[in-house]
Design an enzyme around this catalytic site. Structure first.
Site, PDB file in Angstrom:
ATOM      1  N   ARG A  46     -34.082  51.879   7.280  1.00  0.00           N
ATOM      2  CA  ARG A  46     -34.229  52.550   9.062  1.00  0.00           C
ATOM      3  C   ARG A  46     -34.387  53.827   7.996  1.00  0.00           C
ATOM      4  O   ARG A  46     -34.786  55.231   8.471  1.00  0.00           O
ATOM      5  CB  ARG A  46     -33.390  52.485   9.452  1.00  0.00           C
ATOM      6  CG  ARG A  46     -33.970  52.386  10.923  1.00  0.00           C
ATOM      7  CD  ARG A  46     -33.268  51.951  11.627  1.00  0.00           C
ATOM      8  NE  ARG A  46     -31.870  51.254  11.335  1.00  0.00           N
ATOM      9  CZ  ARG A  46     -30.810  51.257  11.416  1.00  0.00           C
ATOM     10  NH1 ARG A  46     -30.661  50.475  13.556  1.00  0.00           N
ATOM     11  NH2 ARG A  46     -29.444  50.679  10.982  1.00  0.00           N
ATOM     12  N   LYS A 142     -27.740  34.496   3.473  1.00  0.00           N
ATOM     13  CA  LYS A 142     -27.374  34.243   4.560  1.00  0.00           C
ATOM     14  C   LYS A 142     -26.381  35.024   5.669  1.00  0.00           C
ATOM     15  O   LYS A 142     -26.514  36.632   5.810  1.00  0.00           O
ATOM     16  CB  LYS A 142     -26.009  33.644   3.747  1.00  0.00           C
ATOM     17  CG  LYS A 142     -24.844  34.494   3.649  1.00  0.00           C
ATOM     18  CD  LYS A 142     -24.055  33.705   3.385  1.00  0.00           C
ATOM     19  CE  LYS A 142     -21.897  34.370   3.395  1.00  0.00           C
ATOM     20  NZ  LYS A 142     -21.596  33.587   3.243  1.00  0.00           N
ATOM     21  N   HIS A 234     -22.277  27.236   0.789  1.00  0.00           N
ATOM     22  CA  HIS A 234     -21.839  27.127  -0.625  1.00  0.00           C
ATOM     23  C   HIS A 234     -20.975  25.794  -0.902  1.00  0.00           C
ATOM     24  O   HIS A 234     -21.452  24.924  -1.877  1.00  0.00           O
ATOM     25  CB  HIS A 234     -20.913  28.180  -0.766  1.00  0.00           C
ATOM     26  CG  HIS A 234     -21.265  29.734  -0.439  1.00  0.00           C
ATOM     27  ND1 HIS A 234     -22.547  29.991  -0.421  1.00  0.00           N
ATOM     28  CD2 HIS A 234     -20.714  30.634   0.341  1.00  0.00           C
ATOM     29  CE1 HIS A 234     -22.481  30.913  -0.256  1.00  0.00           C
ATOM     30  NE2 HIS A 234     -21.604  31.621  -0.216  1.00  0.00           N
TER      31      HIS A 234
END
Ligand code: NAD
Length: 475
Positions: A46, A142, A234
């Site tokens: 951005r 993630k 994990h």
């Protein structure tokens, strides 16, 4: 061996993850000669800045996060590969410019290093502007969903424009050298696999402990907790690689099929087999760190997990992970059973063999074996470690292995998905996690307090003692 020429776009190229991991990792691959001269890395975020502004930003990141291999000439040459386009994921600004920047005839890879709320927008824009092709790859970070429902929605969003073979879901634990070594040890030796089952293995422990607290991520962390932030991804991945059947080939779908079978065979873990904790002392507390005095989110979890299949029937897996613990360590401990009968009268020191696979620190493996204590004192037995720290066995240089992120990004360019999670794996992991979390939400289950810098709540020790077992001690 250098990979094929590529254009890698990093959405969120000015963010924290890009600064600490992705860009320093890419530099190291360049330094090691793995990146072809034609490769380009395009920051897209951005912030309004030009290519020189982005280069200054990256120079700062390399100064801070690259210690070995920092070389001014190489840094300059690396920076020359960078470009920057300001884009608004939610609007139209910048997308035409990005489309013009992309070259034909090279591998196109798009790293979504932004919050998951933007994944759908970015996928749509790439498609609308015709910047992707059938060979393009996307890399997603993630958290992959917050539960099964959101993970499904996310998968569907990505599937609208990309085939599963184009989607690379990162779990950086899978990029660690020792994780791949776990497969090499299991399937490259005759020594372990015949014993790798309930008949010979007493239990398996998987620990991922951190010494840090929730840091600046309090708001995010408090909404997820250790179960969503660590176990669902994990620890689950480590469990799968430890427990899976031998795949027929080392190829992406063969390996991921076997991992999926493990997740599907997991029994739901009952309330009695889970201990949740929150760090708390007079000086420091989780509740203050997340600025939520009523929070019942866990910063620690220990659990006993069972896999309902032939191989593992009767062999529990104990998982634990937490923040503000005594030691920073990630390891898998395979504890074998004791010999069925002892022939030694002075049976003082003999115990069971233990194989420890350390992911960090000091990546390596360690196998304890029982031997006779040297000396004239009769047949006294002691346990000694056969240490296989890679740095010692192979020399510092060979052990100076790429960081997980750099290895995984190169795999994306090579088109190798073995070390990435498939959509169905992620969904299956949530399908197992959801009812457990729902159960403690229903009970308004309160975590046990534990001292910061400790091994977690006392109750986690009891979880093991109950079964006449012990956690490997944290140091
Ligand atoms: P960050 O907040 O530091 O950076 C976000 C980046 O996204 C910035 O470059 C920003 O310019 C860009 N961005 C935000 N809104 C945008 C928009 N509308 N259009 C275009 N660009 C926009 O975030 P981060 O810590 O770098 O994390 C990025 C992703 O990686 C997240 O999904 C996070 O969960 C994941 N992740 C981060 C870490 C970490 O250590 N930071 C670890 C694991 C996973």
């Amino acid at each position: 061996i250098p990979v094929d020429p590529f254009d890698l776009v990093i959405f969120g190229g000015t963010g924290d993850l890009a600064r600490r991991k992705i860009l320093p990792g890419l530099y190291r691959r360049y330094y090691d000669g793995q990146m072809p001269e034609e490769a380009r890395i395009i920051g897209a975020a951005r912030s309004e800045m030009d290519a020189d502004g982005f280069r200054d930003f990256v120079r700062g990141a390399l100064d801070e996060f690259v210690t070995k291999r920092h070389d001014k000439k190489m840094v300059d040459a690396f920076l020359a590969k960078l470009d920057y386009v300001a884009v608004d994921a939610k609007g139209t600004g910048g997308w035409d410019a990005l489309a013009k920047t992309m070259r034909d005839g090279v591998v196109k890879a798009y790293y979504f290093s932004v919050g998951p709320a933007l994944f759908g927008d970015i996928a749509d824009r790439l498609h609308e502007h015709g910047i992707t092709d059938d060979d393009a790859r996307i890399v997603v970070e993630k958290p992959f969903g917050h539960n099964l429902e959101t993970a499904r929605a996310l998968n569907a969003t990505l599937a609208a424009h990309f085939d599963e073979t184009q989607i690379y879901r990162i779990d950086h634990y899978l990029g660690k050298e020792t994780v791949q070594n776990l497969m090499a040890v299991r399937f490259g030796n005759m020594l372990f696999e015949p014993l790798w089952n309930a008949q010979y293995v007493d239990h398996i422990q998987i620990t991922v402990s951190e010494t840090v607290g929730v840091g600046g991520r309090g708001e995010y962390y408090d909404k997820s907790g250790a179960m969503r932030d660590m176990v669902q991804n994990h620890l689950m991945q480590l469990l799968c690689l430890t427990a899976m059947e031998p795949p027929s080939r080392y190829d992406p779908d063969a390996v991921r099929d076997e991992k999926l079978k493990v997740i599907r065979a997991l029994e739901t873990t009952g309330h009695d087999d889970i201990v949740r904790g929150q760090y708390k002392s007079r000086e420091e507390s989780y509740l203050e760190d997340v600025d939520n005095p009523g929070s019942i989110t866990e910063s620690f979890i220990a659990m006993k997990v069972r896999i309902a299949n032939w191989r593992w029937n009767g062999t529990p897996f104990y998982l634990r992970t937490g923040k503000r613990m005594k030691e920073r360590v990630s390891e898998i401990v395979v504890r074998f059973k004791e010999p069925p009968h002892s022939i030694f009268e002075e049976d003082t020191g003999q115990s069971a063999n233990e194989l420890t696979i350390r992911l960090q620190p000091n990546e390596g493996m360690d196998l304890t074996v029982t031997i006779k204590e040297p000396g004239p004192g009769g047949m006294r037995l002691i346990d000694v470690p056969l240490d296989m720290t890679f740095a010692e066995a192979l020399g510092e240089e060979a052990a100076d292995v790429p960081d997980a992120y750099e290895r995984l990004i190169m795999d994306v360019i090579r088109g190798n998905q073995t070390l990435f999670m498939r959509g169905d794996e992620v969904e299956a992991a949530w399908a197992w996690t959801d009812p457990i979390i729902e159960d403690w939400t229903r009970r308004e289950d309160r975590p046990y307090p534990y001292e910061p810098g400790s091994t977690g709540p006392e109750e986690a020790m009891i979880l093991m003692h109950r079964d006449r077992r012990r956690w490997r001690e944290l140091r």
